[in-house]
Scaffold this active site. Structure first.
Site, short mmCIF file in Angstrom:
data_model
loop_
_atom_site.label_atom_id
_atom_site.label_comp_id
_atom_site.label_asym_id
_atom_site.label_seq_id
_atom_site.Cartn_x
_atom_site.Cartn_y
_atom_site.Cartn_z
N GLU A 99 -29.76 0.24 -19.05
CA GLU A 99 -30.19 1.47 -19.73
C GLU A 99 -31.10 2.35 -18.86
OE1 GLU A 99 -31.90 0.33 -23.46
OE2 GLU A 99 -30.12 -0.78 -24.08
N ASN A 120 -25.41 -2.00 -17.32
CA ASN A 120 -25.18 -2.11 -18.77
C ASN A 120 -25.90 -0.98 -19.50
OD1 ASN A 120 -24.17 -3.83 -21.01
ND2 ASN A 120 -26.34 -4.10 -21.50
N HIS A 130 -22.95 -0.01 -29.50
CA HIS A 130 -23.66 -0.02 -30.79
C HIS A 130 -23.19 1.22 -31.56
CE1 HIS A 130 -26.15 -3.39 -29.70
NE2 HIS A 130 -26.58 -2.78 -28.60
N GLU A 134 -22.26 -5.58 -26.27
CA GLU A 134 -23.22 -5.71 -27.39
C GLU A 134 -22.63 -5.08 -28.65
OE1 GLU A 134 -27.16 -4.37 -26.39
OE2 GLU A 134 -27.00 -5.04 -24.30
N ASP A 187 -21.54 -3.86 -32.08
CA ASP A 187 -21.72 -3.92 -33.54
C ASP A 187 -21.45 -2.52 -34.08
OD1 ASP A 187 -24.15 -2.53 -32.98
OD2 ASP A 187 -25.34 -4.35 -33.20
#
Length: 450
Positions: free
Chosen positions: A148, A184, A220, A250, A252
């Site tokens: 990030e 990432n 996300h 990751e 979701d």
């Protein structure tokens, strides 16, 4: 292009109860996995699912390998927390994605509140990477080396510049030549300024002959706002064209308000199917990791007020329409709209008579030129499967180079900027957020101004 692999007769049970990883490997992926937290591992109902390598072939420690957990005091390293998930993955025969070496958040106070020059900070970062990677050398399929580094407009985060990213990757490459090295980030899953910035990291490192093996799409997402299948495949292609692998790291997909209606659950199922289908369609997309698998332990409700129900399993471990949708896409044979799957155990004798293959950490996953030339036809096939299956861095640490009193990101006093850390285990900075945001607990390690 991916080629279907026929399952052995013992594995040809109802698609509704098939396991994620078993089906994903049969479709040509390296793994289907999940993140997990140490505190969840006392829940035996949870671990019965987590430890099933036909369901999850890969684990990610969500927090325990981060800087605040592994080096709480300068030069003092502890791996008591960080060793837990790797040991479990090894015992279960699961791959391990290690997370994360250099990030602007979840830093111990000695880093975030320190006064640094480029030279001193570089040495601190290199030492941290070296000690942590050495501890887990030979265990990690991949490391999220830099996490990030960018703002939404593609600029570097405050107090971050590009000079530390090459140093981080070069150091990581020297310490563990076998682990895959990843950049990432979130909101890089479709084209835009932030995705372009991440792509430029790959190009820059390649131009400098510094190894980078992969890019992680955190994914996300929000139900109904997930990028389309075509948008995701086009974006993934842009990265694999640079000679790196990609993965959803990751995943979701949260509802903006809960409880979700039947229609919203169906949309969520479609959204999950789009993302899984995108990975299947792109040679070089090697795996999918969901950010924990049950709403019981999701980070979403504590981070996004009123939102939730983001994962394929409900809090009671029953399965959602999203679970069925993923199975249908991976299985490729089921038809009809996504429906709720009854939570029922599959007899061990039926699950599989064949062990999931072990993938070496340095295995080649990118296609040959001939295989790459058939990518468009693979995309078309994946889109057809989807419509049939469902209804639709710098040191990447934002470490200040000024004294704590003038640092706007993690000050000892004053206010903390939006999206930055404001609390958590070992944190000693300010807990007061800028106007319009509140200090929101995400887990015991990390609170953030949102």
């Amino acid at each position: 292009m991916r080629h279907s692999v026929l399952l052995p007769a013992a594995a040809l049970f109802s698609q509704a109860f098939a396991q994620f990883n078993q089906l994903a490997v049969a479709k040509g992926l390296t793994y289907f996995g999940t993140a997990t937290e140490n505190g969840e591992l006392s829940d035996t109902q949870y671990t019965a699912i987590l430890d099933n390598s036909t369901e999850f072939g890969q684990l990610t420690p969500a927090n325990a390998q981060k800087w605040d957990s592994t080096e709480p005091s300068q030069g003092v390293f502890t791996f008591t927390k960080g060793d837990v998930v790797p040991a479990r993955a090894k015992a279960n025969g699961q791959l391990l994605r290690c997370h994360t070496l250099v990030w602007y958040s979840q830093l111990p106070s000695w880093v975030s509140a320190g006064t640094w020059t480029n030279a001193t900070l570089t040495e601190v970062m290199k030492n941290h990477i070296t000690k942590v990677m050495t501890q887990y050398k030979g265990q990690c399929y991949a490391w999220d080396v830099v996490n990030e580094a960018f703002n939404e407009d593609g600029t570097y985060r405050e107090s971050i510049g590009p000079e530390y990213i090459p140093i981080a990757f070069q150091t990581a490459s020297e310490v563990d030549p076998d682990a895959k090295l990843y950049y990432n980030d979130f909101n890089i899953e479709s084209s835009g300024a932030k995705s372009t910035a991440a792509l430029n990291v790959v190009k820059d490192l390649k131009a400098k002959s510094i190894r980078i093996d992969g890019v992680g799409m955190q994914a996300h997402f929000i139900v109904g706002s997930t990028p389309s299948l075509s948008a995701q495949t086009t974006n993934l292609d842009s990265f694999t064209a640079q000679g790196v692998e990609v993965a959803y790291t990751e995943l979701d997909i949260r509802h903006s308000s809960v409880p979700a209606s039947a229609a919203q659950l169906a949309t969520q199922a479609d959204d999950y199917a789009n993302t899984v289908s995108a990975c299947l369609a792109v040679t070089g997309c090697i795996g999918i990791t969901i950010w924990d698998f049950t709403d019981k332990y999701s980070w979403v409700p504590s981070a996004f007020s009123g939102a939730g129900e983001a994962l394929p399993y409900n809090e009671d471990f029953s399965k959602k329409p999203a679970y069925a949708a993923i199975v249908k896409v991976l299985g490729g044979a089921a038809t009809g709209a996504a429906t709720k799957v009854v939570d029922a155990a599959v007899p061990t004798s039926v699950v599989s008579s064949t062990a999931v293959p072990v993938i070496s950490a340095n295995s080649t996953v990118l296609s040959s030129t001939a295989a790459a030339s058939t990518k468009d036809s693979c995309k078309s096939k994946a889109a057809t499967t989807l419509s049939t299956a469902v209804s639709q861095v710098t040191s990447a640490v934002a470490v200040p180079t000024t004294t704590p009193s003038t640092n706007s990101t993690t000050p000892a006093t004053g206010t903390v900027a939006k999206y930055y850390q404001c609390g958590g285990t070992g944190y000693t900075g300010s807990t007061s957020c800028v106007a319009g945001t509140t200090c929101t607990v995400q887990n015991e390690f990390y609170s953030q101004c949102l």
